[in-house]
Motif scaffolding. Sequence first.
Motif, PDB file in Angstrom:
ATOM      1  N   ASN A 126       0.799  -1.223   0.000  1.00  0.00           N
ATOM      2  CA  ASN A 126       0.000   0.000   0.000  1.00  0.00           C
ATOM      3  C   ASN A 126       0.831   1.273   0.000  1.00  0.00           C
ATOM      4  O   ASN A 126       0.295   2.357  -0.104  1.00  0.00           O
ATOM      5  CB  ASN A 126      -0.938   0.016   1.211  1.00  0.00           C
ATOM      6  N   THR A 127       2.101   1.159   0.102  1.00  0.00           N
ATOM      7  CA  THR A 127       2.928   2.356   0.171  1.00  0.00           C
ATOM      8  C   THR A 127       3.065   3.011  -1.194  1.00  0.00           C
ATOM      9  O   THR A 127       3.137   2.353  -2.208  1.00  0.00           O
ATOM     10  CB  THR A 127       4.317   2.041   0.764  1.00  0.00           C
ATOM     11  N   ASN A 128       3.073   4.314  -1.201  1.00  0.00           N
ATOM     12  CA  ASN A 128       3.249   5.074  -2.437  1.00  0.00           C
ATOM     13  C   ASN A 128       4.581   5.804  -2.434  1.00  0.00           C
ATOM     14  O   ASN A 128       4.803   6.680  -3.247  1.00  0.00           O
ATOM     15  CB  ASN A 128       2.111   6.079  -2.614  1.00  0.00           C
ATOM     16  N   LYS A 129       5.446   5.474  -1.517  1.00  0.00           N
ATOM     17  CA  LYS A 129       6.716   6.172  -1.420  1.00  0.00           C
ATOM     18  C   LYS A 129       7.654   5.749  -2.538  1.00  0.00           C
ATOM     19  O   LYS A 129       7.646   4.616  -2.980  1.00  0.00           O
ATOM     20  CB  LYS A 129       7.364   5.901  -0.066  1.00  0.00           C
ATOM     21  N   LEU A 130       8.457   6.712  -2.950  1.00  0.00           N
ATOM     22  CA  LEU A 130       9.475   6.436  -3.954  1.00  0.00           C
ATOM     23  C   LEU A 130      10.689   5.810  -3.297  1.00  0.00           C
ATOM     24  O   LEU A 130      11.020   6.121  -2.155  1.00  0.00           O
ATOM     25  CB  LEU A 130       9.917   7.736  -4.627  1.00  0.00           C
ATOM     26  N   SER A 131      11.357   4.966  -4.039  1.00  0.00           N
ATOM     27  CA  SER A 131      12.658   4.471  -3.602  1.00  0.00           C
ATOM     28  C   SER A 131      13.691   4.996  -4.589  1.00  0.00           C
ATOM     29  O   SER A 131      13.360   5.398  -5.700  1.00  0.00           O
ATOM     30  CB  SER A 131      12.676   2.948  -3.541  1.00  0.00           C
ATOM     31  N   PHE A 132      14.921   5.005  -4.169  1.00  0.00           N
ATOM     32  CA  PHE A 132      16.010   5.507  -4.993  1.00  0.00           C
ATOM     33  C   PHE A 132      17.015   4.379  -5.184  1.00  0.00           C
ATOM     34  O   PHE A 132      17.464   3.774  -4.216  1.00  0.00           O
ATOM     35  CB  PHE A 132      16.677   6.718  -4.336  1.00  0.00           C
ATOM     36  N   SER A 133      17.344   4.109  -6.432  1.00  0.00           N
ATOM     37  CA  SER A 133      18.336   3.071  -6.711  1.00  0.00           C
ATOM     38  C   SER A 133      19.696   3.518  -6.179  1.00  0.00           C
ATOM     39  O   SER A 133      19.916   4.697  -5.890  1.00  0.00           O
ATOM     40  CB  SER A 133      18.427   2.813  -8.213  1.00  0.00           C
ATOM     41  N   ALA A 134      20.607   2.570  -6.062  1.00  0.00           N
ATOM     42  CA  ALA A 134      21.962   2.896  -5.608  1.00  0.00           C
ATOM     43  C   ALA A 134      22.615   3.871  -6.578  1.00  0.00           C
ATOM     44  O   ALA A 134      23.319   4.810  -6.154  1.00  0.00           O
ATOM     45  CB  ALA A 134      22.793   1.621  -5.483  1.00  0.00           C
ATOM     46  N   HIS A 135      22.366   3.682  -7.866  1.00  0.00           N
ATOM     47  CA  HIS A 135      22.925   4.588  -8.878  1.00  0.00           C
ATOM     48  C   HIS A 135      22.372   6.005  -8.699  1.00  0.00           C
ATOM     49  O   HIS A 135      23.140   6.984  -8.740  1.00  0.00           O
ATOM     50  CB  HIS A 135      22.601   4.065 -10.273  1.00  0.00           C
ATOM     51  N   ALA A 136      21.072   6.121  -8.495  1.00  0.00           N
ATOM     52  CA  ALA A 136      20.468   7.445  -8.313  1.00  0.00           C
ATOM     53  C   ALA A 136      21.002   8.117  -7.055  1.00  0.00           C
ATOM     54  O   ALA A 136      21.317   9.314  -7.062  1.00  0.00           O
ATOM     55  CB  ALA A 136      18.945   7.316  -8.245  1.00  0.00           C
ATOM     56  N   THR A 137      21.124   7.354  -5.987  1.00  0.00           N
ATOM     57  CA  THR A 137      21.651   7.916  -4.737  1.00  0.00           C
ATOM     58  C   THR A 137      23.080   8.399  -4.924  1.00  0.00           C
ATOM     59  O   THR A 137      23.452   9.487  -4.470  1.00  0.00           O
ATOM     60  CB  THR A 137      21.590   6.853  -3.620  1.00  0.00           C
ATOM     61  N   GLN A 138      23.883   7.618  -5.627  1.00  0.00           N
ATOM     62  CA  GLN A 138      25.273   8.010  -5.889  1.00  0.00           C
ATOM     63  C   GLN A 138      25.325   9.283  -6.728  1.00  0.00           C
ATOM     64  O   GLN A 138      26.086  10.206  -6.425  1.00  0.00           O
ATOM     65  CB  GLN A 138      25.994   6.870  -6.599  1.00  0.00           C
ATOM     66  N   ARG A 139      24.524   9.341  -7.787  1.00  0.00           N
ATOM     67  CA  ARG A 139      24.511  10.528  -8.658  1.00  0.00           C
ATOM     68  C   ARG A 139      24.020  11.764  -7.913  1.00  0.00           C
ATOM     69  O   ARG A 139      24.557  12.861  -8.087  1.00  0.00           O
ATOM     70  CB  ARG A 139      23.638  10.291  -9.888  1.00  0.00           C
ATOM     71  N   MET A 140      23.023  11.596  -7.080  1.00  0.00           N
ATOM     72  CA  MET A 140      22.509  12.745  -6.327  1.00  0.00           C
ATOM     73  C   MET A 140      23.550  13.249  -5.332  1.00  0.00           C
ATOM     74  O   MET A 140      23.689  14.458  -5.147  1.00  0.00           O
ATOM     75  CB  MET A 140      21.198  12.369  -5.625  1.00  0.00           C
ATOM     76  N   ASN A 141      24.281  12.355  -4.720  1.00  0.00           N
ATOM     77  CA  ASN A 141      25.349  12.761  -3.801  1.00  0.00           C
ATOM     78  C   ASN A 141      26.481  13.457  -4.552  1.00  0.00           C
ATOM     79  O   ASN A 141      26.990  14.491  -4.098  1.00  0.00           O
ATOM     80  CB  ASN A 141      25.889  11.555  -3.031  1.00  0.00           C
ATOM     81  N   GLN A 142      26.888  12.917  -5.697  1.00  0.00           N
ATOM     82  CA  GLN A 142      27.959  13.509  -6.492  1.00  0.00           C
ATOM     83  C   GLN A 142      27.581  14.902  -6.976  1.00  0.00           C
ATOM     84  O   GLN A 142      28.433  15.788  -7.072  1.00  0.00           O
ATOM     85  CB  GLN A 142      28.280  12.635  -7.701  1.00  0.00           C
ATOM     86  N   ARG A 143      26.344  15.092  -7.326  1.00  0.00           N
ATOM     87  CA  ARG A 143      25.888  16.346  -7.933  1.00  0.00           C
ATOM     88  C   ARG A 143      25.236  17.282  -6.928  1.00  0.00           C
ATOM     89  O   ARG A 143      24.654  18.291  -7.304  1.00  0.00           O
ATOM     90  CB  ARG A 143      24.928  16.019  -9.074  1.00  0.00           C
TER      91      ARG A 143
END
Length: 125
Positions: free
Chosen positions: A42-59
């Motif tokens: 029932n959850t509608n929360k987004l998850s972030f892939s490891a790649h997305a998390t890495q890119r968001m941290n880098q940028r």
Amino acid sequence: MINRVFQNPPIPIGNEQNKINRTADPRIQSNPFRDILQEKLNTNKLSFSAHATQRMNQRNIDLDSSELQRLEEAVDKLASKGGKESLITMDNVAYVVNVTNRTVITAVDKPNENVFTNIDSAAFA
């Protein structure tokens, strides 16, 4: 020769003795696995892939709660329109999202990275 077909008598459907009272059964009421599974489904929360998390941290891309809510709403709209792999732009950042799994695949904020492939829909949040 006489061929006879024998049938069993029909089982009454409306018979109260045949009904199972699932809410009265304590094994069904207190099932932690079922509760956890239902919560996850029932959850509608987004998850972030490891790649997305890495890119968001880098940028240095950070999302506050209101931005995350806007992103989730965009995913909801894309899901209602049948989107599967989508590009969502929000505040000069582009997110590639797997709508079916509700997973952010990557995030891009550089203007020179402006080619996206394998998407079937786009939204502006």
